[in-house]
Design an enzyme around this catalytic site. Structure first.
Site, short mmCIF file in Angstrom:
data_model
loop_
_atom_site.label_atom_id
_atom_site.label_comp_id
_atom_site.label_asym_id
_atom_site.label_seq_id
_atom_site.Cartn_x
_atom_site.Cartn_y
_atom_site.Cartn_z
N HIS A 189 -5.57 11.64 -6.54
CA HIS A 189 -6.48 10.50 -6.53
C HIS A 189 -5.76 9.17 -6.75
O HIS A 189 -4.76 9.09 -7.47
CB HIS A 189 -7.54 10.68 -7.64
CG HIS A 189 -6.94 10.72 -9.02
ND1 HIS A 189 -6.71 9.59 -9.77
CD2 HIS A 189 -6.48 11.77 -9.75
CE1 HIS A 189 -6.16 9.92 -10.92
NE2 HIS A 189 -6.01 11.24 -10.94
N HIS A 233 7.13 9.42 4.71
CA HIS A 233 7.10 10.85 5.03
C HIS A 233 7.04 11.62 3.72
O HIS A 233 7.97 11.55 2.91
CB HIS A 233 8.35 11.24 5.83
CG HIS A 233 8.34 12.65 6.33
ND1 HIS A 233 9.16 13.06 7.36
CD2 HIS A 233 7.63 13.75 5.97
CE1 HIS A 233 8.95 14.35 7.61
NE2 HIS A 233 8.03 14.79 6.76
#
Length: 199
Positions: A127, A136
């Site tokens: 979150h 990446h």
């Protein structure tokens, strides 16, 4: 409706092709220096971007993805987002153009994901994370809550970032590294706990 062209014919292209097909996205072809690839024999391979179709860059190297976007003309569309059907994406705030979320990845509420990112197989973004462009996140990496990842940074396979950490732009976090403190731009960090190799 325009079809999808995948930039690249390497291993990342295989994975993104699979995610696209399982998401029922119609493929037009590939772009690469190759004119013939036995790996992608069912599709044409072009040398340049094809106007009128959506494109996505299937190249793991963050700098190369950025360079391709900058070199393409304004008519090249990078508006596609691919989310593998086995990925879990929970009430995120936004996800940028050209980003892919691959199989079994998890992105939890109120995360912000930039453009042209790769959220690779079984990566976890908790979150309130902020992932900037050209990042990446490698297979199995875990970003705990409220983590910020700067532009162009590569998080290696199985790395863990504890909550609230800020990692700068164009960093490399080695496979299996445990990041327990903020990391400045351009750093390479390895180990458990993570130690700075270069800045």
């Amino acid at each position: 409706m325009s079809k999808l062209i995948i930039y690249g014919t390497g291993g990342q292209a295989k994975v993104i092709l699979d995610a696209a097909l399982k998401s029922r996205i119609e493929i037009f072809g590939f772009v690469d220096n190759l004119t013939d690839s036995s790996l992608f024999k069912d599709y044409p391979v072009f040398k340049n971007a094809q106007n009128g179709h959506r494109h996505i860059i299937a190249i793991g190297n963050n700098k190369i993805r950025k360079k391709i976007v900058e070199q393409c003309n304004s008519l090249t569309q990078f508006s596609q987002v691919i989310i593998h059907p086995t990925a879990t994406v929970n009430s995120i705030k936004s996800i940028g153009d050209g980003t892919v979320v691959l199989s079994n990845a998890i992105i939890n509420p109120d995360a912000v994901i930039g453009s042209h990112c790769i959220i690779n197989t079984a990566a976890v973004i908790e979150h309130d994370c902020m992932i900037k462009d050209y990042v990446h996140i490698s297979p199995g990496a875990v970003l705990s809550g409220n983590v910020t990842i700067g532009t162009g940074t590569h998080i290696g396979s199985g790395a863990v970032v504890i909550p609230g950490i800020k990692i700068g732009a164009w960093c490399t976090i080695g496979a299996g590294t445990v990041v327990i403190k903020d990391i400045p731009d351009g750093s390479t960090v390895v180990g458990n706990p993570g130690r700075l190799l270069t800045k």
